[in-house]
Design an enzyme around this catalytic site. Sequence first.
Site, PDB file in Angstrom:
ATOM      1  N   ARG A 170      63.401  76.850 124.762  1.00 35.48           N
ATOM      2  CA  ARG A 170      63.962  76.938 126.110  1.00 35.48           C
ATOM      3  C   ARG A 170      65.281  77.677 126.099  1.00 35.48           C
ATOM      4  NH1 ARG A 170      64.959  72.065 129.920  1.00 35.48           N
ATOM      5  NH2 ARG A 170      65.713  70.963 128.086  1.00 35.48           N
ATOM      6  N   SER A 233      66.601  71.068 116.804  1.00 37.50           N
ATOM      7  CA  SER A 233      66.119  69.709 116.539  1.00 37.50           C
ATOM      8  C   SER A 233      65.403  69.563 115.199  1.00 37.50           C
ATOM      9  CB  SER A 233      65.215  69.271 117.685  1.00 37.50           C
ATOM     10  OG  SER A 233      65.899  69.464 118.889  1.00 37.50           O
ATOM     11  N   ASP A 287      68.746  67.258 119.144  1.00 37.34           N
ATOM     12  CA  ASP A 287      68.302  66.812 120.482  1.00 37.34           C
ATOM     13  C   ASP A 287      68.666  65.351 120.763  1.00 37.34           C
ATOM     14  OD1 ASP A 287      66.466  66.034 118.558  1.00 37.34           O
ATOM     15  OD2 ASP A 287      64.675  66.600 119.679  1.00 37.34           O
TER      16      ASP A 287
END
Length: 500
Positions: A170, A233, A287
């Site tokens: 993203r 992450s 994350d």
Amino acid sequence: MIVSYFAFTPVFRYPKRLHKVVRKLVPNCDVRFLLSESGSTKGAAMVTAVASRVQAQRKQIDKVLALFQLTREQLEGVQDKMRVELDYGLKRDTHPLATVKMLPTYVRGMPDGTAQVGRLWVCSVLVSPLPPNARTQGPARYMLVDAAPTFSTTEKGKFLALDLGGTNFRVLLVKIRSGWRSVRIYNKIFAIPLEIMQGTGEELFDHIVQCIADFLDYMGLKGAQLPLGFTFSFPCRQASIDKGTLIEWTKGFKATDCEGEDVVDMLREAIKRRNEFDLDIVAVVNDTVGTMMTCGYEDPNCEVGLIAGTGSNMCYMEEMRNIELVEGDEGKMCINTEWGGFGDNGCIDDIRTQYDKEVDEGSLNPGKQRYEKMTSGMYLGEIVRQILIDLTKQGLLFRGQISERLRTRGIFETKFLSQIESDRLALLQVRRILQQLGLDSTCEDSIVVKEVCGAVSRRAAQLYGAGLAAIVEKRREDQGLEHLKITVGVDGTLYKLHPQ
Ligand code: BGC
């Protein structure tokens, strides 16, 4: 003779008359009458045989499902073992061999309870999950969100954030007009093809930069100079907020030449190679940390960040005096536990089933991330598939036929698991989902598949609960409290998509 008349005549005439009447009343039907050879006894025996076969099969199925039912004692055992591993990870002497890595993140809590993260707050907002009131603007994959965080600063301008960790990547842009009261977030999701996930590091980071370029282009910011936060992450050893050395890949990633390297440097180099824009990489965060901080805006008691998604992990605020790897005793620091590796030393082998072992052996990183492989979205479907294969081999499912489809790794995505497990779903719909997956099931098959999905996801949630209990109890004891009030920030598809 009269007796014999009554004894024989009706017997001979009875069938003829019965047949005749039926033929007359339903002329369009061809009815065949078959005389039972041994009365009803044979039928009763057949019913008994079927019932006892069903009973025996049920026992076999229950035996498999029982492997996934953890007792309270077993869960307490998991909690205790997790607690031991957390302490190992924090201590200098035991840290190098600890399976729960307990990585300092350099996100600090001050003695007065506030967090000292500077511009990291910005990054955390950038990577926060989109709120339910998110509105789409422009093409469907762009989201415009009106956010009103609960604190105000004089921060202004545009910030970029990247989020790499699952199958998607993203890119987000946050525009802050006058303090945090007027925030707009634009976001685009890009798929990461398997060949990139498992290609070379250079290819992976070039792909990331290509996605950033596309996004900036669309936003009319070509060639922009922006501060950037990077949610990465995977387990990273950090020496400061803007440095993160990748320890090892987890989940589906296996890009070469990255392990042991600083991912911020790799990103900077890829940006330089492209030579199109300049980004100032301010912070790299896990994350879990982003989630904890995002929820921290809402609730100051939020001291834990939990991800139940493709991967599994948890972070929490730890007393500085307990973190032997970092100098200083004052205040708190967020620890990225990387608890997915819990059990890699065999400490939970007593509850691992043959199916867990098969999933592990078929994975990209055998022997590693054992707790993650029992609890996270990337692997639950695989556990279900292994059980279904075994039940089919035992002749308890799919008429004993293992289809090519069932042999295919990864067919059971988390979303199917959640759908099948949903209570609202009628069995017919379960069958339809199985059909979509190429599995031709009977009604009984779908009942069993539903039970298997339920057993696997229930155990995952219970194991997660036991791990979380270890942290919460540790925080209570460390603060010498009789009663602890704490909030856990949660994110991840498994938590969000699964039926409540
Ligand atoms: C990674 C963690 C991450 C978690 C959830 C795990 O595989 O090692 O760093 O937080 O997945 O995304």
